[in-house]
Design a protein around this motif. Structure first.
Motif, PDB file in Angstrom:
ATOM      1  N   PRO A 175      -7.015   1.521   0.743  1.00 23.05           N
ATOM      2  CA  PRO A 175      -5.662   1.900   1.176  1.00 23.05           C
ATOM      3  C   PRO A 175      -4.672   0.756   1.042  1.00 23.05           C
ATOM      4  O   PRO A 175      -5.038  -0.417   1.107  1.00 23.05           O
ATOM      5  CB  PRO A 175      -5.861   2.296   2.641  1.00 23.05           C
ATOM      6  CG  PRO A 175      -7.074   1.540   3.073  1.00 23.05           C
ATOM      7  CD  PRO A 175      -7.961   1.450   1.872  1.00 23.05           C
ATOM      8  N   GLY A 176      -3.423   1.103   0.860  1.00 19.07           N
ATOM      9  CA  GLY A 176      -2.361   0.104   0.844  1.00 19.07           C
ATOM     10  C   GLY A 176      -1.993  -0.310   2.266  1.00 19.07           C
ATOM     11  O   GLY A 176      -2.501   0.242   3.252  1.00 19.07           O
ATOM     12  N   ARG A 177      -1.073  -1.281   2.373  1.00 13.65           N
ATOM     13  CA  ARG A 177      -0.621  -1.724   3.690  1.00 13.65           C
ATOM     14  C   ARG A 177       0.769  -2.344   3.533  1.00 13.65           C
ATOM     15  O   ARG A 177       1.106  -2.895   2.473  1.00 13.65           O
ATOM     16  CB  ARG A 177      -1.588  -2.761   4.285  1.00 13.65           C
ATOM     17  CG  ARG A 177      -1.516  -4.110   3.607  1.00 13.65           C
ATOM     18  CD  ARG A 177      -2.480  -5.120   4.183  1.00 13.65           C
ATOM     19  NE  ARG A 177      -2.264  -6.438   3.597  1.00 13.65           N
ATOM     20  CZ  ARG A 177      -3.165  -7.401   3.536  1.00 13.65           C
ATOM     21  NH1 ARG A 177      -4.379  -7.191   4.025  1.00 13.65           N
ATOM     22  NH2 ARG A 177      -2.870  -8.572   2.993  1.00 13.65           N
ATOM     23  N   PRO A 178       1.571  -2.286   4.575  1.00 15.36           N
ATOM     24  CA  PRO A 178       2.905  -2.892   4.504  1.00 15.36           C
ATOM     25  C   PRO A 178       2.830  -4.412   4.668  1.00 15.36           C
ATOM     26  O   PRO A 178       1.828  -4.959   5.136  1.00 15.36           O
ATOM     27  CB  PRO A 178       3.639  -2.250   5.681  1.00 15.36           C
ATOM     28  CG  PRO A 178       2.554  -1.935   6.667  1.00 15.36           C
ATOM     29  CD  PRO A 178       1.348  -1.566   5.844  1.00 15.36           C
ATOM     30  N   ALA A 179       3.909  -5.068   4.290  1.00 13.54           N
ATOM     31  CA  ALA A 179       3.981  -6.521   4.412  1.00 13.54           C
ATOM     32  C   ALA A 179       4.249  -6.938   5.852  1.00 13.54           C
ATOM     33  O   ALA A 179       4.822  -6.176   6.647  1.00 13.54           O
ATOM     34  CB  ALA A 179       5.070  -7.063   3.499  1.00 13.54           C
ATOM     35  N   ARG A 180       3.829  -8.167   6.210  1.00  9.82           N
ATOM     36  CA  ARG A 180       4.160  -8.787   7.494  1.00  9.82           C
ATOM     37  C   ARG A 180       4.910 -10.086   7.217  1.00  9.82           C
ATOM     38  O   ARG A 180       4.528 -10.851   6.333  1.00  9.82           O
ATOM     39  CB  ARG A 180       2.888  -9.073   8.310  1.00  9.82           C
ATOM     40  CG  ARG A 180       2.154  -7.829   8.774  1.00  9.82           C
ATOM     41  CD  ARG A 180       0.981  -8.170   9.671  1.00  9.82           C
ATOM     42  NE  ARG A 180      -0.082  -8.842   8.936  1.00  9.82           N
ATOM     43  CZ  ARG A 180      -0.737  -9.908   9.365  1.00  9.82           C
ATOM     44  NH1 ARG A 180      -0.400 -10.470  10.528  1.00  9.82           N
ATOM     45  NH2 ARG A 180      -1.708 -10.444   8.659  1.00  9.82           N
ATOM     46  N   PHE A 181       5.964 -10.345   7.998  1.00 10.98           N
ATOM     47  CA  PHE A 181       6.869 -11.449   7.680  1.00 10.98           C
ATOM     48  C   PHE A 181       6.946 -12.478   8.810  1.00 10.98           C
ATOM     49  O   PHE A 181       6.647 -12.181   9.966  1.00 10.98           O
ATOM     50  CB  PHE A 181       8.278 -10.912   7.396  1.00 10.98           C
ATOM     51  CG  PHE A 181       8.334  -9.954   6.226  1.00 10.98           C
ATOM     52  CD1 PHE A 181       8.327 -10.439   4.925  1.00 10.98           C
ATOM     53  CD2 PHE A 181       8.396  -8.573   6.430  1.00 10.98           C
ATOM     54  CE1 PHE A 181       8.379  -9.566   3.848  1.00 10.98           C
ATOM     55  CE2 PHE A 181       8.443  -7.701   5.366  1.00 10.98           C
ATOM     56  CZ  PHE A 181       8.432  -8.195   4.074  1.00 10.98           C
TER      57      PHE A 181
END
Length: 866
Positions: A23-29
């Motif tokens: 699965p994909g995942r969103p970025a963390r900043f």
């Protein structure tokens, strides 16, 4: 192409053994660290990344800003390069006198990353030419010197640092640059293992020792800051400490904030040996049906790469006006590589068929699909190859192999994917490697007018001090180092390349004065470019006409244009001389019982290609016969000392040759898979094995061995000895999943082996009584003995001893080359250290030789033996 692969996997024409989705995942900043705003780097990053840096980038830069050495061990395409670029430009902007060296393992990476370095230099207000590239393609040498004068940041391969930079420390320009280095970067640090990494470990220590001496009177000097980046190291802190002798802070997957896209991973079945044909059809499908993106197919042999690329290009000739695919591998020239990379980025070609040469961090955002013929050789390779695809959108990665490709090792594709990567192997105790770097260090100390003693504070590996003393010009060098010393000659930085130990490299040429088509190690040449072979380069066949091996000259393989459709396969015979004596057993690794023993020990290996099979007819062409009409069709040998594991079972059921061969081959495969050792790094044998024990030399019928393929050994097979029961369990699980008759028989063999070794217990090695040499006598080869002649440090040929004599106080032999009947006899005088016993113990004999009378005698009891 991603959608084309999804549809293809649903087509019943293809058998999908297993598939799953990552699965994909969103970025963390996180915020840009404050210290970077002291230069233009902070404002640039703030503008470029509106949402902030990814969390691991920010954490790594904070640690670097606090002065730590840092290893960034996060996934592929996670922006690791930006971290060390930001630090390098920040320090350069604050102090123009700072210098930076950035190591990339491959020339192709150096060329690719130079563009990104210069783009960022412009963005922070610097002249892009402050970043210079130096690798083996930058010629003439004066051009490299000019780059050092103008650049503050040098991107280079470790190879050119070894052969050029470190060999010229007497030059003020180079001393000045080395003394000013404040940052040392090691990208793709997971490649710094095995032979290459172990050599690099000595190189980086020698570089730091040179810098320390140059700055010895500078009270304001500061330590070099070390930065490493990798996606696939099991224990990065421990590995980097062993690699460099320094402590590191790690930023790993727990902090990884990079965005990920969905990827499909699948195992598509093919018939045994049919990987290339299925890959060919899959490539044809994605080229025909995929309108967006490009693909990459990995094949782990140069010949396979060229064969598949040629076949696919012919398939698509009627559909596409231009070339559809290109081959890509080591040995291509820099302009050839840049052209292929540019065509892939622009979409001019739809894909590439590559060896591991494109496994590393060259970024191709358009790659949507990856194919792999067979199981990747290591889990590190699997992670790297998977990481090439799906960087800018959904991706797919397909392993092509027989239905039992993973089951034969007792696992599945998903289990293989979920397993952690294997440890990174370094064997810094290799005495031949230590001697080679001792020779280099001795030259460097002399060039710097530095004290000859071993530099302190560097963290040299155990045993290096003794090797260094032996390597110094005035050192007392043991005879075992003679061959490796001869390889280094008067130019050890050139004679000891980082990617092999004690072996020659062969250039592939059309004639002596032509530019090389490629390059092969001796191990590769014996398997790919033996006399009479078909050698492939840039999707074209060449015929191997001859090997040209001359003392003190670069050996080369001469080729000419070959025929399409012609294929060959070498027949390689192997002989092993091993020992289970106290001098040869490693770390007490010996267990023994009434029926045999299991041991890890030193051994001498001889590999000889004595002919080749014709791919069309299957006929065998013997060099012994071919040489009657063509003297260039000559058998070639490779001879090297290494270590391995020997299993002896002196029972009738283990004397059957087919049983031993099947068992040793499968044991090697399962072991290599379990510990992710590359198939080219270990080999096995079940015949032509001789051992030495307390009773002298014996041939044993019930004997198999698995050994390291590296000159001097990296002790890969130590794990086989230490985990033999575990590997037997894996082998049993693997054969039980296979219903074939051969596997049923092998299952019974594994049961018997396990039962036999359960009765083995720890034992002391046999002791060998050393016989004192009688005064006035020497032990020499008797006339008629057939021995190995070592030329330029490696085996050139077998020769026959004619006589011995003393010349200028040194023992020499007159020898005769082994030539076919009817050929003229070739005789010459050879120094004694260049000759050693052949693998065939019956081919040679020692005798006592009276030095004064130059006759063979049996020393009498009255002669003083000291």
């Amino acid at each position: 192409m991603y959608d084309a692969v999804r549809r293809t996997l649903e087509d019943p024409a293809f058998s999908v053994v297993e598939s799953f989705e990552i699965p994909g995942r969103p970025a963390r900043f996180a915020k840009v660290p404050r210290f970077l705003f002291d230069s233009q780097v902070g404002p640039y990053l703030d503008r470029e990344f509106n949402s902030g840096l990814w969390t691991h980038q920010s954490e790594a830069l904070e640690a670097l800003g606090s002065g730590h050495n840092v290893v960034v061990s996060t996934g592929t395409a996670s922006g690791k390069s930006m971290i060390f670029r930001a630090l390098a430009f920040h320090k350069t902007l604050l102090n123009p006198d700072n210098r930076v060296i950035v190591f990339y393992p491959l020339r192709a990476l150096v060329e690719d990353q130079l563009r990104s370095w210069r783009d960022m230099a412009r963005a922070v207000g610097l002249d892009p030419n402050i970043v210079g590239r130096i690798d083996g393609t930058v010629k003439p040498l004066e051009k490299r010197e000019e780059i050092l004068r103008t650049a503050r940041i040098i991107v280079m391969t470790p190879d050119v640092c070894q052969s050029w930079l470190m060999s010229r420390l007497s030059m003020p320009l180079i001393r000045s640059y080395v003394g000013a280095v404040s940052i040392l970067v090691m990208d793709e640090a997971h490649t710094l293992e095995g032979v290459f990494g172990s050599n690099f470990a000595f190189l980086v220590r020698r570089l730091l020792a040179a810098r320390d001496h140059i700055l010895r009177d500078n009270d304001n000097s500061v330590p070099v800051q070390l930065v490493a980046a990798t996606a696939t190291i099991a224990n990065p802190v421990d590995h980097m400490r062993r690699l460099t002798g320094s402590k590191f802070t790690v930023v790993d997957d727990r902090s990884d904030g990079a965005q990920r896209y969905t990827r499909i991973v699948a195992h598509v079945a093919c018939p045994e040996g049919g990987e290339l044909e299925v890959a060919r059809e899959l490539q044809r499908r994605v080229i025909t049906n995929g309108s967006d993106g490009t693909f990459i197919t990995f094949v782990d042999s140069r010949k396979g790469v060229e064969t598949l690329a040629m076949a696919t290009d012919r398939d698509m000739a009627n559909l596409l006006n231009d070339q559809a695919v290109s081959s890509y591998r080591a040995g291509f020239t820099a302009p050839e590589r840049r052209r292929i990379e540019s065509e892939l980025r622009s979409g001019m070609i739809k894909g590439v068929v590559s060896t591991s040469a494109l496994e590393l961090g060259i970024d191709f955002p358009s790659l949507a699909v990856g194919f792999n013929t067979g199981m990747p050789t290591t889990r590190k390779a699997y992670r790297q190859r998977l990481g090439r695809v799906g960087r800018n959108g959904p991706g797919a990665f397909v392993v092509i192999g027989p239905p039992n490709e993973f089951r034969q090792y007792g696992s599945t594709l998903k289990e293989y994917h979920d397993m952690s990567v294997e440890p990174s192997y370094l064997y810094l105790d290799n005495r031949f490697m230590q001697f080679a770097h001792g020779r280099c260090l001795a030259d460097e100390r002399e060039a710097l007018a530095a004290p000859a003693r071993l530099p302190a504070g560097i963290g040299w590996p155990n045993g290096f001090g003794e090797a260094y003393e032996a390597a110094r010009p005035e050192g007392n060098r043991p005879r075992e180092y003679d061959a490796i010393a001869q390889l280094g000659g008067d130019s050890p930085h050139y004679g000891y390349p980082l990617r092999n130990v004690g072996e020659r490299n062969f250039q592939i040429k059309l004639h002596e004065n032509s530019d090389p088509l490629g390059e092969s190690s001796e191990l590769q040449a014996l398997r790919e470019s033996y006399p009479g072979a078909t050698y492939f380069h840039k999707m074209r066949p060449y015929y191997v006409a001859a090997w040209h091996v001359r003392t003190f000259e670069q050996p080369y393989v001469r080729v000419k244009v070959g025929q399409y459709g012609r294929s060959t396969r070498p027949r390689i015979r192997t002989w092993i001389n091993a020992a289970i004596t106290s001098e040869e057993i490693l770390d007490g690794h010996l267990i023994r019982g009434q029926s045999g023993f299991l041991a890890e020990c030193e051994m001498l290996i001889t590999e000889k290609v004595d002919g080749y099979f014709d791919g069309r007819t299957g006929d065998f062409n013997s060099y012994q016969e071919l040489q009657q009409t063509n003297p260039y069709m000559k058998a070639r040998s490779r001879n090297f000392r290494t270590t391995g594991v020997v299993l002896c079972i002196e029972e009738e059921w283990f004397r059957n040759q087919s049983v031993k061969t099947s068992f040793s081959d499968r044991l090697r495969e399962v072991f290599a898979h379990e510990f992710s050792v590359s198939s080219q790094d270990v080999d096995s044998a079940s015949s032509n094995i001789a051992v030495v024990d307390g009773n002298g030399l014996r041939q044993r019928a019930g004997l198999v061995t698995i050994f390291d393929q590296t000159y001097g050994s990296l002790r890969f097979t130590e794990n086989l000895y230490l985990n033999f029961d575990r590997i037997l369990d894996r082998l049993m699980k693997a054969v039980q999943t296979d219903s074939s008759e051969d596997s049923t028989n092998l299952e019974e063999v594994v049961r018997k082996v396990r039962k036999t070794i359960s009765g083995f217990a720890s034992a002391s090695p046999f002791r060998v009584d050393i016989v004192n040499q009688p005064t006035g006598y020497a032990q020499v080869f008797k006339p008629g003995s057939v021995v190995c002649y070592r030329e330029s440090g490696t085996i050139a040929e077998d020769v026959e001893i004619l006589q011995a004599t003393m010349m200028d106080g040194a023992l020499r032999y007159q020898v005769k080359a082994i030539t076919p009947p009817g050929q003229p006899e070739l005789m010459r005088w050879i120094q004694a250290p260049s000759l050693e016993p052949s693998a065939d113990a019956d081919a040679w004999e020692f005798g006592w030789w009276n030095v004064a009378t130059e006759t063979f005698e049996d020393p009498s009891d009255e002669i003083d033996t000291g």
